[in-house]
Scaffold this motif. Structure first.
Motif, PDB file in Angstrom:
ATOM      1  N   LEU A 122       0.651  -1.058  -0.514  1.00  0.00           N
ATOM      2  CA  LEU A 122      -0.231   0.463  -0.414  1.00  0.00           C
ATOM      3  C   LEU A 122       1.142   1.177   0.398  1.00  0.00           C
ATOM      4  CD1 LEU A 122      -2.507   1.484   0.273  1.00  0.00           C
ATOM      5  CD2 LEU A 122      -2.338   1.040   2.887  1.00  0.00           C
ATOM      6  N   LEU A 123       1.782   1.609   0.726  1.00  0.00           N
ATOM      7  CA  LEU A 123       2.819   2.122   1.062  1.00  0.00           C
ATOM      8  C   LEU A 123       3.970   2.994  -0.027  1.00  0.00           C
ATOM      9  CD1 LEU A 123       3.865   2.249   4.769  1.00  0.00           C
ATOM     10  CD2 LEU A 123       2.602   4.443   3.846  1.00  0.00           C
ATOM     11  N   GLY A 124       4.179   1.741  -0.615  1.00  0.00           N
ATOM     12  CA  GLY A 124       4.621   1.365  -2.043  1.00  0.00           C
ATOM     13  C   GLY A 124       4.320   2.149  -2.946  1.00  0.00           C
ATOM     14  N   VAL A 125       2.772   1.652  -3.659  1.00  0.00           N
ATOM     15  CA  VAL A 125       2.097   1.706  -4.501  1.00  0.00           C
ATOM     16  C   VAL A 125       1.546   3.915  -4.371  1.00  0.00           C
ATOM     17  CG1 VAL A 125       0.625   1.015  -6.079  1.00  0.00           C
ATOM     18  CG2 VAL A 125       2.175  -0.114  -5.172  1.00  0.00           C
ATOM     19  N   THR A 126       0.555   3.192  -3.484  1.00  0.00           N
ATOM     20  CA  THR A 126      -0.045   4.088  -3.357  1.00  0.00           C
ATOM     21  C   THR A 126       0.103   5.704  -2.611  1.00  0.00           C
ATOM     22  OG1 THR A 126      -2.148   3.388  -2.767  1.00  0.00           O
ATOM     23  CG2 THR A 126      -2.258   5.524  -1.774  1.00  0.00           C
ATOM     24  N   GLY A 127       1.074   4.980  -1.608  1.00  0.00           N
ATOM     25  CA  GLY A 127       2.386   5.939  -0.721  1.00  0.00           C
ATOM     26  C   GLY A 127       2.989   7.496  -1.643  1.00  0.00           C
ATOM     27  N   VAL A 128       3.608   6.739  -2.983  1.00  0.00           N
ATOM     28  CA  VAL A 128       4.711   6.945  -3.786  1.00  0.00           C
ATOM     29  C   VAL A 128       3.667   7.525  -4.605  1.00  0.00           C
ATOM     30  CG1 VAL A 128       6.173   6.370  -5.797  1.00  0.00           C
ATOM     31  CG2 VAL A 128       6.749   5.304  -3.109  1.00  0.00           C
ATOM     32  N   ALA A 129       2.751   7.270  -5.507  1.00  0.00           N
ATOM     33  CA  ALA A 129       1.996   7.978  -5.833  1.00  0.00           C
ATOM     34  C   ALA A 129       0.960   9.429  -6.374  1.00  0.00           C
ATOM     35  CB  ALA A 129       0.568   6.899  -6.629  1.00  0.00           C
ATOM     36  N   LEU A 130       0.846   9.170  -4.563  1.00  0.00           N
ATOM     37  CA  LEU A 130       0.299  10.941  -3.627  1.00  0.00           C
ATOM     38  C   LEU A 130       1.372  11.517  -3.546  1.00  0.00           C
ATOM     39  CD1 LEU A 130      -2.014  12.272  -2.152  1.00  0.00           C
ATOM     40  CD2 LEU A 130      -1.432  10.236   0.156  1.00  0.00           C
ATOM     41  N   THR A 131       2.719  11.079  -3.220  1.00  0.00           N
ATOM     42  CA  THR A 131       3.795  11.877  -3.243  1.00  0.00           C
ATOM     43  C   THR A 131       4.067  12.464  -4.907  1.00  0.00           C
ATOM     44  OG1 THR A 131       5.512  10.561  -3.526  1.00  0.00           O
ATOM     45  CG2 THR A 131       5.120  11.473  -0.875  1.00  0.00           C
ATOM     46  N   GLY A 132       4.007  11.374  -5.598  1.00  0.00           N
ATOM     47  CA  GLY A 132       3.885  12.145  -6.992  1.00  0.00           C
ATOM     48  C   GLY A 132       3.308  13.327  -7.389  1.00  0.00           C
ATOM     49  N   PHE A 133       1.829  12.850  -7.112  1.00  0.00           N
ATOM     50  CA  PHE A 133       0.842  13.656  -7.350  1.00  0.00           C
ATOM     51  C   PHE A 133       1.212  15.689  -6.853  1.00  0.00           C
ATOM     52  CE2 PHE A 133      -2.694  16.372  -6.688  1.00  0.00           C
ATOM     53  CZ  PHE A 133      -3.896  16.452  -7.071  1.00  0.00           C
ATOM     54  N   PHE A 134       1.913  15.223  -6.052  1.00  0.00           N
ATOM     55  CA  PHE A 134       2.656  16.391  -5.663  1.00  0.00           C
ATOM     56  C   PHE A 134       3.935  17.251  -6.184  1.00  0.00           C
ATOM     57  CE2 PHE A 134       0.331  15.411  -1.921  1.00  0.00           C
ATOM     58  CZ  PHE A 134      -0.908  16.323  -1.459  1.00  0.00           C
ATOM     59  N   ILE A 135       4.542  16.124  -6.971  1.00  0.00           N
ATOM     60  CA  ILE A 135       5.359  16.537  -7.704  1.00  0.00           C
ATOM     61  C   ILE A 135       5.140  18.017  -8.078  1.00  0.00           C
ATOM     62  CG2 ILE A 135       7.329  15.895  -9.369  1.00  0.00           C
ATOM     63  CD1 ILE A 135       7.864  13.480  -7.403  1.00  0.00           C
ATOM     64  N   GLY A 136       3.697  17.546  -9.291  1.00  0.00           N
ATOM     65  CA  GLY A 136       3.767  18.191  -9.952  1.00  0.00           C
ATOM     66  C   GLY A 136       3.178  19.855  -9.391  1.00  0.00           C
ATOM     67  N   PHE A 137       2.794  20.131  -8.277  1.00  0.00           N
ATOM     68  CA  PHE A 137       3.240  21.091  -7.623  1.00  0.00           C
ATOM     69  C   PHE A 137       4.386  21.945  -7.405  1.00  0.00           C
ATOM     70  CE2 PHE A 137      -1.012  19.453  -6.382  1.00  0.00           C
ATOM     71  CZ  PHE A 137      -1.717  19.882  -7.394  1.00  0.00           C
ATOM     72  N   SER A 138       5.316  21.270  -8.175  1.00  0.00           N
ATOM     73  CA  SER A 138       6.966  21.327  -7.841  1.00  0.00           C
ATOM     74  C   SER A 138       6.759  22.420  -8.849  1.00  0.00           C
ATOM     75  CB  SER A 138       7.545  20.458  -7.914  1.00  0.00           C
ATOM     76  OG  SER A 138       7.816  19.237  -7.200  1.00  0.00           O
ATOM     77  N   SER A 139       7.444  24.301  -7.952  1.00  0.00           N
ATOM     78  CA  SER A 139       8.120  25.172  -8.332  1.00  0.00           C
ATOM     79  C   SER A 139       8.935  25.672  -8.755  1.00  0.00           C
ATOM     80  CB  SER A 139       6.727  26.691  -7.992  1.00  0.00           C
ATOM     81  OG  SER A 139       7.575  26.903  -6.873  1.00  0.00           O
ATOM     82  N   SER A 140       9.961  24.607  -7.669  1.00  0.00           N
ATOM     83  CA  SER A 140      11.382  25.448  -7.398  1.00  0.00           C
ATOM     84  C   SER A 140      12.445  24.019  -7.549  1.00  0.00           C
ATOM     85  CB  SER A 140      11.617  25.948  -6.267  1.00  0.00           C
ATOM     86  OG  SER A 140      11.894  25.550  -5.506  1.00  0.00           O
ATOM     87  N   PHE A 141      13.626  23.770  -7.953  1.00  0.00           N
ATOM     88  CA  PHE A 141      14.702  23.177  -7.539  1.00  0.00           C
ATOM     89  C   PHE A 141      14.696  22.337  -6.341  1.00  0.00           C
ATOM     90  CE2 PHE A 141      18.598  21.176  -6.347  1.00  0.00           C
ATOM     91  CZ  PHE A 141      18.947  20.169  -7.442  1.00  0.00           C
ATOM     92  N   VAL A 142      14.399  23.342  -5.159  1.00  0.00           N
ATOM     93  CA  VAL A 142      14.194  22.732  -3.926  1.00  0.00           C
ATOM     94  C   VAL A 142      12.367  21.687  -3.861  1.00  0.00           C
ATOM     95  CG1 VAL A 142      14.170  23.424  -1.118  1.00  0.00           C
ATOM     96  CG2 VAL A 142      15.628  24.426  -3.030  1.00  0.00           C
ATOM     97  N   THR A 143      12.400  22.526  -4.213  1.00  0.00           N
ATOM     98  CA  THR A 143      10.390  21.641  -3.237  1.00  0.00           C
ATOM     99  C   THR A 143      10.924  20.533  -4.196  1.00  0.00           C
ATOM    100  OG1 THR A 143       9.324  23.046  -5.205  1.00  0.00           O
ATOM    101  CG2 THR A 143       9.280  23.583  -3.322  1.00  0.00           C
ATOM    102  N   LEU A 144      11.090  20.262  -5.678  1.00  0.00           N
ATOM    103  CA  LEU A 144      11.169  19.498  -6.401  1.00  0.00           C
ATOM    104  C   LEU A 144      12.019  17.879  -5.526  1.00  0.00           C
ATOM    105  CD1 LEU A 144       9.789  17.966  -9.375  1.00  0.00           C
ATOM    106  CD2 LEU A 144      12.686  18.081  -9.949  1.00  0.00           C
ATOM    107  N   VAL A 145      12.897  18.523  -5.056  1.00  0.00           N
ATOM    108  CA  VAL A 145      13.904  17.541  -4.224  1.00  0.00           C
ATOM    109  C   VAL A 145      13.465  16.883  -2.839  1.00  0.00           C
ATOM    110  CG1 VAL A 145      16.326  17.663  -2.653  1.00  0.00           C
ATOM    111  CG2 VAL A 145      15.938  18.531  -5.023  1.00  0.00           C
ATOM    112  N   ILE A 146      12.559  17.678  -2.237  1.00  0.00           N
ATOM    113  CA  ILE A 146      11.670  17.651  -1.413  1.00  0.00           C
ATOM    114  C   ILE A 146      11.280  16.472  -1.509  1.00  0.00           C
ATOM    115  CG2 ILE A 146      10.268  18.696   0.166  1.00  0.00           C
ATOM    116  CD1 ILE A 146      11.776  21.079   0.711  1.00  0.00           C
TER     117      ILE A 146
END
Length: 369
Positions: free
Chosen positions: A45-69
């Motif tokens: 569950l964590l390895g699929v849904t958890g990773v995808a959920l954080t991947g969703f927030f990558i789409g809101f990254s506006s800088s190099f630092v937030t993308l890396v986080i």
């Protein structure tokens, strides 16, 4: 496209890619230990849904630092999937079919590397690279929840560490029939084998991380075409994984691994003399064969030389090394590429890989019995 939007050098692009792989590698250690105790269901569950959920927030990254986080957080959450799933599969099939079963499992991961670039590239061209993350992660979030329900419905629970306490649950029906698992970890066999496997995978992954930039900057290929080229290796290697597992079941893991490892040295060197897109694609096809034959072969060998109640832990160590090493090497490849160019970097990498493999092969030969 990310590089262009954020204005990254090769070195910074390398650190961006390493943000995930370095953290992902470190997370394998506690996650593998935890998987031996809580079972694979929550890890999946964590390895699929958890990773995808954080991947969703990558789409809101506006800088190099937030993308890396966000990449680092995604890696921490997903660390338990591989050791948990591989250990569970190795307990579910007889040892003589273990390589093939793990090869079939590899198709899942391979298909994502093949399909996602083909899906993400047109989305990124039409609506920007951020929307690729926002769009493609939503069905994966749902998929992880479905897998969690199905695993619970079918009662597939891993016995954990009850073997040490003398619990009968630690011995599955398959193990009662085969009784082929060793009582102790065979370190003399595992260590040199893992070094060869990790070195081969590390060099290929570190070089492959820059192939899209190499295609655009050195071979003059468009960004959209370069993105699609990244699907070539996993697409070609996709169906080879079960065949690699079959060969390891039939002839042994060591000869299969040695063959693909030394072939990798030749392929890395050939990248330095590739004249254009067609030659690059041809080399990447064979790289896909090497990569996807190596994975089930290595996992099967480790499982066969490890007691069941320690498999997820040792596999966690293996995945830690296999993910951490590329994460550390990718920025080094970026620095070399900034200073001497891609062609010289590929040649240096091929020579270094060959030298390490020759030395480690002597230990494999010494322990061949």
């Amino acid at each position: 496209m990310i590089r262009t939007d954020l204005g990254l050098s090769y070195t910074k692009a390398g650190w961006m890619m390493s943000a995930f792989s370095i953290t992902y590698g470190i997370s394998q250690l506690p996650a593998g230990w935890l998987a031996d105790r809580v079972g694979p269901r929550w890890m999946v569950l964590l390895g699929v849904t958890g990773v995808a959920l954080t991947g969703f927030f990558i789409g809101f990254s506006s800088s190099f630092v937030t993308l890396v986080i966000f990449l680092a957080v995604s890696a921490i959450i997903g660390g338990g999937y591989h050791p948990a799933s591989t250990a569970a599969i190795s307990l579910s099939v007889p040892s003589e079919y273990r390589g093939r079963a793990l090869g079939i499992h590899t198709i899942g991961g391979g298909s994502s590397f093949w399909m996602v670039p083909l899906l993400a590239a047109p989305i990124a061209v039409a609506w920007g690279w951020r929307n690729s993350f926002l769009t493609l992660t939503i069905p994966i979030i749902i998929l992880g929840i479905v897998l969690f329900i199905l695993i619970g419905k079918h009662g597939q629970t891993y016995s954990g560490d009850s073997h040490e306490a003398g619990g009968e649950a630690a011995t599955t029906e398959v193990e009662k029939k085969t009784m082929t698992a060793p009582a102790h970890i065979r370190w003399r066999q595992i260590v040199p084998f893992v070094i060869i496997s990790v070195v081969t995978g590390t060099m290929i992954e570190s070089i492959s991380a820059y192939l899209s930039l190499y295609a655009v900057d050195s071979l003059g290929i468009s960004e959209a075409t370069a993105a699609r080229l990244m699907a070539v290796s996993p697409g070609a290697g996709l169906l080879v994984a079960p065949f690699g597992g079959y060969l390891s079941d039939r002839f042994g893991s060591v000869p299969v691994l040695m063959t693909v490892s030394f072939l990798a040295v030749i392929l890395i060197y050939l990248l330095s003399v590739a004249p254009g897109a067609i030659a690059l694609a041809a080399i990447m096809i064979v790289i896909g064969f090497v990569t996807f034959m190596r994975m089930p072969t290595s996992e099967s060998y480790i499982a066969g030389n490890t007691p069941p109640h320690r498999r997820a832990t040792i596999l966690g160590l293996y995945f830690f090394a296999g993910m951490e090493a590329p994460g550390l090497l990718v920025p080094v490849i970026g620095i070399l590429s900034d200073r001497v160019g891609f062609n010289s970097t590929f040649t240096i990498t091929a020579v270094a890989t060959g030298a390490i493999l020759v030395v480690t092969s002597l230990f494999i030969w010494r322990n061949r019995t």
